[in-house]
Write a protein that holds these residues in place. Sequence first.
Motif, short mmCIF file in Angstrom:
data_model
loop_
_atom_site.label_atom_id
_atom_site.label_comp_id
_atom_site.label_asym_id
_atom_site.label_seq_id
_atom_site.Cartn_x
_atom_site.Cartn_y
_atom_site.Cartn_z
N PHE A 139 0.95 -1.23 0.00
CA PHE A 139 0.09 0.30 -0.03
C PHE A 139 0.82 1.11 0.05
CE2 PHE A 139 -2.21 3.26 1.98
CZ PHE A 139 -3.70 3.29 1.42
N GLN A 183 1.45 4.09 -2.92
CA GLN A 183 1.13 5.55 -2.67
C GLN A 183 2.30 6.27 -3.02
OE1 GLN A 183 -2.12 5.46 -2.66
NE2 GLN A 183 -1.98 7.30 -1.07
N ARG A 222 0.10 6.53 -16.36
CA ARG A 222 0.75 7.22 -15.41
C ARG A 222 2.27 7.25 -15.72
NH1 ARG A 222 -2.17 9.31 -11.11
NH2 ARG A 222 -4.37 8.66 -11.07
N MET A 268 -6.81 11.56 -18.36
CA MET A 268 -7.14 11.48 -16.76
C MET A 268 -8.66 11.83 -16.30
SD MET A 268 -4.33 10.06 -15.81
CE MET A 268 -4.19 10.37 -13.99
N GLY A 269 -8.82 12.90 -16.92
CA GLY A 269 -10.21 13.87 -16.41
C GLY A 269 -10.95 14.11 -17.40
N ALA A 316 -9.37 12.55 1.62
CA ALA A 316 -9.08 13.41 0.40
C ALA A 316 -9.42 14.82 0.75
CB ALA A 316 -10.09 12.94 -0.72
N THR A 357 -14.75 13.10 -1.51
CA THR A 357 -13.65 13.98 -2.30
C THR A 357 -14.37 15.44 -2.59
OG1 THR A 357 -14.51 13.14 -4.25
CG2 THR A 357 -12.44 11.99 -3.23
N HIS A 415 -12.73 17.38 -7.77
CA HIS A 415 -11.72 16.61 -7.27
C HIS A 415 -10.93 15.81 -8.66
CE1 HIS A 415 -8.79 15.17 -4.59
NE2 HIS A 415 -9.04 13.72 -4.79
N MET A 416 -9.66 15.82 -9.06
CA MET A 416 -9.16 15.23 -10.11
C MET A 416 -8.26 14.08 -9.89
SD MET A 416 -10.58 16.19 -13.18
CE MET A 416 -12.27 17.10 -12.96
N GLU A 417 -7.77 14.05 -8.85
CA GLU A 417 -6.68 12.88 -8.72
C GLU A 417 -7.11 11.96 -7.70
OE1 GLU A 417 -3.36 12.67 -9.87
OE2 GLU A 417 -3.73 10.68 -8.98
N TYR A 418 -7.75 10.69 -8.39
CA TYR A 418 -8.12 9.59 -7.46
C TYR A 418 -7.25 8.46 -7.47
CZ TYR A 418 -12.84 11.55 -7.30
OH TYR A 418 -13.70 12.41 -6.91
N SER A 419 -6.03 8.93 -7.55
CA SER A 419 -4.97 7.33 -7.17
C SER A 419 -4.85 6.97 -5.93
CB SER A 419 -3.50 7.70 -7.61
OG SER A 419 -3.34 9.03 -7.09
N THR A 420 -5.08 7.94 -5.04
CA THR A 420 -5.11 7.59 -3.56
C THR A 420 -6.44 6.82 -3.26
OG1 THR A 420 -3.51 9.41 -3.10
CG2 THR A 420 -4.82 8.29 -1.22
N VAL A 421 -7.36 7.27 -3.60
CA VAL A 421 -8.68 6.85 -3.28
C VAL A 421 -8.79 5.33 -3.94
CG1 VAL A 421 -11.17 6.91 -3.75
CG2 VAL A 421 -10.05 8.92 -2.96
N ASN A 461 -6.52 3.35 -4.55
CA ASN A 461 -5.53 2.64 -3.90
C ASN A 461 -6.06 2.17 -2.56
OD1 ASN A 461 -3.05 1.14 -3.50
ND2 ASN A 461 -2.12 2.78 -2.59
N LYS A 462 -6.82 2.86 -1.89
CA LYS A 462 -7.39 2.57 -0.71
C LYS A 462 -8.71 1.48 -0.91
CE LYS A 462 -7.06 6.86 2.05
NZ LYS A 462 -7.84 8.00 2.49
N ALA A 483 -12.97 11.65 -13.89
CA ALA A 483 -11.60 11.40 -13.48
C ALA A 483 -11.71 10.10 -12.84
CB ALA A 483 -11.33 12.32 -12.55
N LYS A 522 -12.16 6.83 -15.23
CA LYS A 522 -11.10 6.85 -16.09
C LYS A 522 -9.71 5.90 -15.30
CE LYS A 522 -11.57 10.20 -19.93
NZ LYS A 522 -11.19 11.25 -20.32
N GLN A 523 -9.73 6.81 -14.17
CA GLN A 523 -8.40 6.17 -13.21
C GLN A 523 -8.74 4.90 -12.41
OE1 GLN A 523 -7.14 9.77 -10.85
NE2 GLN A 523 -7.62 10.99 -12.47
#
Lengths: 304, 425
Positions: free
Chosen positions: A6, A10, A154, A223-224, A273, B216, B220-226, B228-229, B249, B252-253
Amino acid sequence: MTSTTFLLAQLFNGLSTTSILLLIALGLAITFGVMGVINMAHGELMMLGAYSAYVLQNIFVKYLPEHYFGYYFLVALPVAFVTAGLAGWLLERTLIRRLYGRPLETLLATWGISLILQQLMRQTFGANNVEVRSPGWLTGQLSAGAGLEFPYLRLFIIAFTALSITLVYMLLFRTSLGLKIRAVTQNRAMSAALGIRTRKVDAYTFALGSGLAGLAGCILSLMGSVGPTTGQNYIVDAFMVVVLGGVGKLAGAIAGSFAIGEFNTLLESFSTATMGKVLVFALVILFLQWKPSGMFPPKVRSLD
Amino acid sequence: MSNRNDHLKNPGRRKFFVNTAKVGLGAAATFELGYNFMPRAAAAEPIKVGIMHSLSGTMAISETSLRDVELLAIEEVNAKGGLLGRKVEAVVEDPASDWPTFAEKSKKLLLRDQVCSVFGCWTSASRKAVLPVFEKNNGLLWYPVQYEGNECSHNVFYTGAAPNQQIGPAVSWLLKNRGKKFYLLGSDYVFPRTANMIIKAQLKAEGGQLVGEEYTPLGHMEYSTVVNKIRAAKPDVVFSTINGDSNVAFYKQFRNAGITAKDIAVMAVSVAEDELRGIGGSVAEGHYAAWNYFQTVDTPENKRFVDKFKTRFGKNRVTDDPIEAAYFQVHLWAQAVAKAGSTEVNAIRAAALGQEFKAPEGLVRIDPKNLHTWKTVRIGQIRADGQFNVVYSTNEPVRPEPWNRLLFPNRDCDWTRGGTVDAKS
């Protein structure tokens, strides 16, 4: 998934966030950082890049055989750079050059420009978000085992950002245009006296920064979201990176995005977040209290 | 953000120009058709209604289509000869995704234009902003979007789903078909947090398990951590109440990280056909959404509706749940006015209670007690072309419950007994 994987995931996500932030901020580091223009339309220049990807994708789907589709993105990148760069050049020639040294007017004028560009896209492409599909070679992920996955997209963004920043460095420090840009921003009067056409250099510099924004927009379309208000999602991050890093230094943008990217990702993993964002903002404010001109303050000989 | 709308707050000539420009060509064409086809009714004073959806700002993405389809429905009413021998005329306002502007525009529509009903709003924030205006001036708002419930107003007809007509059945269906372990993911504002309160109560009651909950910020545009969780929490299902651009986002991610709908299914309550156009069907393929209507619903009314919509607005445009509700609510209103024989607000409200209409989604009926709408509940699975396969549907319209049974067991909304009633009191 163990806690080690994890954490490793990260760290990678932090690196990925860093590269995205740097890509967003790179153009602004030139227009705002080097030239001092508070460009509120930076996000909309990114949006132009994103729509370039959309238009190119549609052209490829419509006019070329299917197996060429994977290449559309490679064509979209230079197109996005040129489109946003041209828009930036026009903007500088018509508006911004009349406002140098008047930051408040620039802020308002570019804010107005951003609204005009948004509405223009809304009229042209509709109010809805549009779909930009990833080419096949950017979907999928590199598996390192134990649940550790590195998405190709990425990895691509990290590599692309590294390449972009190298090229920008070479342009600024290895070419005569770069020399002129640095000369003009450091001492405009002396550069003019030595025969540099400062107005032309201004236009080129602003176009370069805008073009980089277009590139960032093009990449982030994978990505978005891509829509009239896409740019608004990125503008705050872009300014935060440049201000934290230190206005006027490219190294600052790199350090700023690394600090925000890694901190945000790590803080988010142990909280939420929303909380992650709050903590990052708080840390940035505290840091700027301590060092008001950022991590890499520009060396100036004049008294500001 | 507020300075962008300052010019709209200046009444007078400038406002007129701004609005005219924003209404744009589509609306202008609609008005003209309305006039041309209606020489007979044009003689009498027109019946004025308000249309109040954001045509600029962040919410324009969703709300512009509602304006379009409401004008289309008004045009249909006029083509059939109008109402009470008069034609219907829409006053279109653009509140520009700014909540205080919504309140101001409502005041303008009710007091200056004297409209007998307003079709409008999307976000709960905008509805909450206009609610006092409608209640104080006894106006009628027709609100076409699913919402979080916990509201009971005598001045709003809710034609979108109440939580028990969307969220509740979706949770039950997932528990039965996809698994017990839920991860709740939403945008950070009133709707997701209220919805998740309901979901958590339901999971407890029906034997589900909560393995994570995350909010979020909007945009919010960066979901990599979410992502991963989510991967670490190993849920069977992600129940998503993400709203707006963040959806693009997230999907897609999520897909980019190599997680498919077979591994972990995402159930959404704010993603419809219109949003899928921006996400891409192939990215979200196999995931689910719960609504009352999908463009693929198989009824003769829907076939006609979709054909008409596409002919009018273009082949690429799609219909979806809020668009359909915006469409049928105009017809419910028209039936009520015809029955009331008057454009007086109290008469329209009285006549609207119990009113039925064969909508594209099937039969809809306004509940005579709580002013919400009886609707069919459906769950759709996303296809690669951005449309849905309906995988679950109730046989009949479901009664709307504004107050959730689990959270407020004793509370009911009943206007035959004066509004919100608590059994204890």
